[in-house]
Design a protein around this motif. Structure first.
Motif, mmCIF file in Angstrom:
data_model
loop_
_atom_site.group_PDB
_atom_site.id
_atom_site.type_symbol
_atom_site.label_atom_id
_atom_site.label_comp_id
_atom_site.label_asym_id
_atom_site.label_seq_id
_atom_site.Cartn_x
_atom_site.Cartn_y
_atom_site.Cartn_z
ATOM 1 N N MET A 189 12.674 8.496 -5.771
ATOM 2 C CA MET A 189 11.951 7.123 -5.782
ATOM 3 C C MET A 189 11.552 6.709 -4.454
ATOM 4 S SD MET A 189 11.859 5.229 -8.881
ATOM 5 C CE MET A 189 11.966 3.634 -8.247
ATOM 6 N N GLY A 190 11.873 7.539 -3.405
ATOM 7 C CA GLY A 190 11.598 7.370 -1.974
ATOM 8 C C GLY A 190 10.332 6.738 -1.866
ATOM 9 N N ILE A 191 9.281 7.604 -2.016
ATOM 10 C CA ILE A 191 7.623 7.216 -2.021
ATOM 11 C C ILE A 191 7.434 6.066 -2.799
ATOM 12 C CG2 ILE A 191 6.810 8.869 -3.638
ATOM 13 C CD1 ILE A 191 4.730 9.494 -1.693
ATOM 14 N N VAL A 192 7.769 5.864 -3.874
ATOM 15 C CA VAL A 192 7.740 4.849 -4.846
ATOM 16 C C VAL A 192 8.075 3.403 -4.218
ATOM 17 C CG1 VAL A 192 8.142 3.665 -6.741
ATOM 18 C CG2 VAL A 192 7.882 6.285 -6.875
ATOM 19 N N ILE A 193 9.528 3.659 -3.701
ATOM 20 C CA ILE A 193 9.939 2.319 -2.807
ATOM 21 C C ILE A 193 8.912 1.826 -1.601
ATOM 22 C CG2 ILE A 193 11.816 1.168 -1.836
ATOM 23 C CD1 ILE A 193 12.053 1.347 -4.658
ATOM 24 N N ASN A 194 8.981 2.963 -0.948
ATOM 25 C CA ASN A 194 8.182 2.876 0.359
ATOM 26 C C ASN A 194 6.770 2.215 0.238
ATOM 27 O OD1 ASN A 194 7.620 3.139 3.138
ATOM 28 N ND2 ASN A 194 6.680 4.903 2.740
ATOM 29 N N GLN A 195 5.842 2.874 -0.689
ATOM 30 C CA GLN A 195 4.564 2.367 -0.771
ATOM 31 C C GLN A 195 4.620 1.049 -1.675
ATOM 32 O OE1 GLN A 195 1.243 4.749 -1.065
ATOM 33 N NE2 GLN A 195 2.364 6.671 -0.492
ATOM 34 N N SER A 196 5.544 0.996 -2.550
ATOM 35 C CA SER A 196 5.641 -0.207 -3.559
ATOM 36 C C SER A 196 5.923 -1.484 -2.484
ATOM 37 C CB SER A 196 6.659 -0.083 -4.505
ATOM 38 O OG SER A 196 6.193 0.916 -5.416
ATOM 39 N N LEU A 197 6.785 -1.258 -1.834
ATOM 40 C CA LEU A 197 7.165 -2.222 -0.714
ATOM 41 C C LEU A 197 5.984 -2.932 0.136
ATOM 42 C CD1 LEU A 197 10.641 -1.389 0.344
ATOM 43 C CD2 LEU A 197 10.022 -3.365 -1.058
ATOM 44 N N LYS A 198 5.242 -1.856 0.728
ATOM 45 C CA LYS A 198 3.937 -2.223 1.265
ATOM 46 C C LYS A 198 3.017 -2.929 0.498
ATOM 47 C CE LYS A 198 4.498 1.489 4.804
ATOM 48 N NZ LYS A 198 4.086 2.720 5.565
ATOM 49 N N ASN A 199 2.932 -2.107 -0.538
ATOM 50 C CA ASN A 199 1.881 -2.862 -1.760
ATOM 51 C C ASN A 199 2.117 -4.282 -2.282
ATOM 52 O OD1 ASN A 199 0.470 -0.521 -1.552
ATOM 53 N ND2 ASN A 199 0.925 0.393 -3.453
ATOM 54 N N THR A 200 3.416 -4.382 -2.154
ATOM 55 C CA THR A 200 4.049 -5.777 -2.806
ATOM 56 C C THR A 200 3.779 -6.850 -1.812
ATOM 57 O OG1 THR A 200 5.731 -4.837 -3.787
ATOM 58 C CG2 THR A 200 6.183 -6.993 -3.515
ATOM 59 N N VAL A 201 3.910 -6.312 -0.536
ATOM 60 C CA VAL A 201 3.653 -7.311 0.678
ATOM 61 C C VAL A 201 2.054 -7.878 0.593
ATOM 62 C CG1 VAL A 201 3.332 -7.697 3.132
ATOM 63 C CG2 VAL A 201 5.436 -6.672 1.935
ATOM 64 N N THR A 202 1.176 -6.432 0.550
ATOM 65 C CA THR A 202 -0.143 -6.968 0.438
ATOM 66 C C THR A 202 -0.736 -7.742 -0.720
ATOM 67 O OG1 THR A 202 -0.675 -4.894 -0.413
ATOM 68 C CG2 THR A 202 -0.758 -5.027 2.040
ATOM 69 N N THR A 203 0.033 -7.319 -1.745
ATOM 70 C CA THR A 203 -0.463 -7.992 -3.086
ATOM 71 C C THR A 203 0.030 -9.737 -3.058
ATOM 72 O OG1 THR A 203 -0.187 -5.763 -4.158
ATOM 73 C CG2 THR A 203 -0.089 -8.249 -5.822
ATOM 74 N N TYR A 204 1.099 -9.821 -2.618
ATOM 75 C CA TYR A 204 1.520 -11.249 -2.572
ATOM 76 C C TYR A 204 0.813 -11.897 -1.632
ATOM 77 C CZ TYR A 204 5.633 -11.148 -5.472
ATOM 78 O OH TYR A 204 6.705 -11.207 -6.537
ATOM 79 N N LEU A 205 0.446 -11.420 -0.432
ATOM 80 C CA LEU A 205 -0.512 -12.088 0.496
ATOM 81 C C LEU A 205 -1.860 -12.447 -0.328
ATOM 82 C CD1 LEU A 205 -1.329 -12.746 3.173
ATOM 83 C CD2 LEU A 205 -2.169 -10.342 3.780
ATOM 84 N N GLY A 206 -2.412 -11.406 -1.141
ATOM 85 C CA GLY A 206 -3.422 -11.621 -1.866
ATOM 86 C C GLY A 206 -3.489 -12.632 -2.802
ATOM 87 N N PHE A 207 -2.111 -12.558 -3.471
ATOM 88 C CA PHE A 207 -2.174 -13.732 -4.686
ATOM 89 C C PHE A 207 -1.900 -15.434 -3.835
ATOM 90 C CE2 PHE A 207 -1.909 -10.966 -7.803
ATOM 91 C CZ PHE A 207 -2.182 -11.607 -8.962
ATOM 92 N N GLY A 208 -1.170 -14.900 -2.416
ATOM 93 C CA GLY A 208 -1.012 -16.150 -1.706
ATOM 94 C C GLY A 208 -2.498 -17.037 -1.536
ATOM 95 N N LEU A 209 -3.029 -15.948 -0.912
ATOM 96 C CA LEU A 209 -4.658 -16.358 -0.718
ATOM 97 C C LEU A 209 -5.378 -17.077 -1.989
ATOM 98 C CD1 LEU A 209 -5.647 -13.636 2.026
ATOM 99 C CD2 LEU A 209 -5.136 -15.944 2.333
ATOM 100 N N GLY A 210 -5.038 -16.353 -2.936
ATOM 101 C CA GLY A 210 -5.617 -16.466 -4.424
ATOM 102 C C GLY A 210 -5.327 -18.076 -4.758
ATOM 103 N N ALA A 211 -3.880 -18.190 -4.528
ATOM 104 C CA ALA A 211 -3.270 -19.598 -5.004
ATOM 105 C C ALA A 211 -3.995 -20.646 -4.070
ATOM 106 C CB ALA A 211 -1.871 -19.592 -4.612
ATOM 107 N N ILE A 212 -4.347 -20.320 -2.758
ATOM 108 C CA ILE A 212 -5.009 -21.447 -1.891
ATOM 109 C C ILE A 212 -6.336 -21.764 -2.466
ATOM 110 C CG2 ILE A 212 -5.818 -22.112 0.339
ATOM 111 C CD1 ILE A 212 -3.671 -20.357 1.405
ATOM 112 N N ASN A 213 -6.878 -20.675 -2.957
ATOM 113 C CA ASN A 213 -8.316 -20.590 -3.356
ATOM 114 C C ASN A 213 -8.243 -21.326 -4.565
ATOM 115 O OD1 ASN A 213 -9.284 -19.334 -1.239
ATOM 116 N ND2 ASN A 213 -9.685 -17.325 -2.263
ATOM 117 N N ALA A 214 -7.442 -20.728 -5.735
ATOM 118 C CA ALA A 214 -7.479 -21.418 -7.150
ATOM 119 C C ALA A 214 -7.063 -22.689 -7.158
ATOM 120 C CB ALA A 214 -6.866 -20.406 -7.776
#
Length: 486
Positions: free
Chosen positions: A1-26
């Protein structure tokens, strides 16, 4: 699960950033910078494009992930990738011709309630084609176990673009027509940037040699068009159908409610990017032990994280609706229904990846067609009676049935379930916290109330998760973050 956790954490950060921006927009920019009518029009165009996208891509993005690891020579792999690059455009050209010749008929069909839609049909086609090629280039990177940049482009880029356009129209740098063109242009630019990045990592070598298993590849591509996109179709179908029954500004109210609820999908979206190629590899290698472990651990991890987001949304929703325009508060029931549906999605772990990359993908097509038909019928029955609440209920029922069928099918064919005793513990914990916190508020303004209540919920939830030992991956992450000893 090492590569899963590593990239998932990075993807989670960027995804939340995206949804945060999306929340401001929406929640704030769209609701205040443009009219509700044009907000509804943007939501309609993007929903229609999302529905068309799988057809435009001709399943190439899913096909790349499934078959990439099966090719062992450079010539065969390059020929396969060449086919995947040309496949979407081969189908898009006749679709464009049909759309051009039948433009008048389409306008008549789609403007029975809202005439404004008629002038923007080509925007849907161009956006859908851009989305399709973006997914193809993203899949190009997924199979090389590189998902972080693609996830950033998928979750953040277009929301930043929309935000800049919204500020541009607010300060009168552009008019509403230029704004609508700009929204389409953002998706075109995103696809082009993803193409340049993908080709910089692996430059395509165009080969037109005979491809082994060509019939299997084309069959998979054609069948996976529906099977690989049912959840997307179901979630956007309601917005598309609402246009024919209610004023288009009401589609904007529904879209805000759905956006709030789909924040729960962030962990699944982030982890799915790396789970998909890993699952395909385990299936191709017939490594059932690793597959079973990935199935259960991904389910528990996603359930815990999405459960926390579910709590934050459900327990703060009344305060949230106090800080956005009052006309949007009519979507409260929609938020609850879609939130539960998306929580169920996360509970499935990598179930979708197993089905789409196994030899049973044809059955997923059958399930998908049945559920798409069911979703249409439910929307036809419920929207006229209950409006946007009917659309939310139709989506909830369709997703619940579809997910349950997929769990049963994987159990029958692979003898695996994502559930365990830990799943029951988490479910009980979620129910207790919902009833314990829903009717309790701080006596402050909405912003401070949401912030303080979220902190308290987070402390209580993760303390109990850690004490219950429901997930070693989550417990290890908590110990590392807080520097605790075992």
């Amino acid at each position: 699960m090492g590569i899963v956790i590593n990239q998932s954490l990075k993807n989670t950060v960027t995804t939340y950033l995206g949804f945060g921006l999306g929340a401001i927009n929406a929640l704030f920019l769209y609701t205040n910078f443009i009219s509700d009518e044009y907000y509804g029009l943007v939501a309609y165009i993007l929903s229609a494009a999302n529905i068309m996208m799988p057809l435009m891509a001709f399943g190439a993005h899913n096909t790349i992930v499934k078959f990439y690891s099966t090719f062992k020579t450079k010539n065969s792999l390059n020929s396969f990738l060449t086919l995947m690059l040309f496949l979407p455009i081969v189908l898009s050209i006749p679709l464009a011709l049909v759309g051009y010749m039948a433009h008048g008929i389409l306008v008549d069909l789609l403007t029975t309630k809202n005439e404004i839609v008629g002038g923007y049909l080509w925007y849907i086609f161009i956006t859908a084609l851009s989305m399709a090629y973006f997914e193809v280039f993203y899949a190009w990177m997924k199979v090389q176990m590189q998902t972080v940049f693609g996830n950033f482009m998928k979750e953040v880029f277009h929301r930043v673009g929309a935000m800049l356009l919204l500020f541009a129209i607010y300060f009168k740098f552009i008019d509403i027509d230029q704004f609508m063109k700009g929204i389409v242009g953002v998706y075109v630019l995103r696809a082009l940037l993803m193409m340049f990045y993908a080709f910089s990592q692996r430059l395509p070598v165009f080969k037109f040699y005979r491809i082994e298993k060509l019939s299997s590849i084309l069959k998979y591509s054609s069948l996976i068009i529906i099977a690989g996109s049912v959840s997307t179709i179901i979630l956007d179908l309601d917005k598309f159908m609402l246009n024919n029954y209610i004023k288009i500004e009401t589609v904007a109210y529904y879209s805000v409610a759905v956006f709030i609820a789909t924040v729960i999908a962030v962990p699944q979206r982030a982890m799915h990017q790396i789970l998909l190629p890993l699952t395909a590899r385990f299936l191709n290698e017939k490594n059932n032990v690793a597959l079973r472990d990935l199935y259960q651990r991904s389910s528990i991890t996603l359930y815990i994280i999405s459960g926390f987001i579910f709590l934050l949304i459900v327990l703060n929703i009344n305060q949230l609706y106090q800080i956005i325009p009052s006309e949007f508060s009519g979507g409260l029931l929609v938020v609850f229904l879609i939130s539960i549906a998306k929580l169920y999605d996360n509970l499935l772990g990598n179930n979708n990846a197993i089905l789409f990359n196994s030899d049973y993908y044809r059955m997923v097509l059958v399930f998908g067609v049945i559920l798409a038909v069911l979703a249409i019928i439910l929307n036809l029955v419920l929207i006229p009676r209950f409006g946007i609440n009917g659309a939310g209920l139709a989506t909830f029922i369709a997703i619940f049935i579809y997910n349950t069928i997929k769990i049963i099918f994987v159990k029958q064919k692979f003898n695996m379930l994502p559930f365990s005793t830990e799943t029951l513990k988490i479910t009980v914990l979620l129910i207790v916290i919902v009833f314990g916190f829903y009717f309790w508020e701080f006596p402050f303004n909405a912003y401070l109330n949401i912030a303080l209540k979220s902190i308290v919920i987070g402390i209580v939830y993760f303390f109990l998760i850690y004490r219950l030992h429901v997930s070693e991956d989550i417990s290890e992450a908590i110990r590392t973050y807080l520097k605790l000893k075992r």
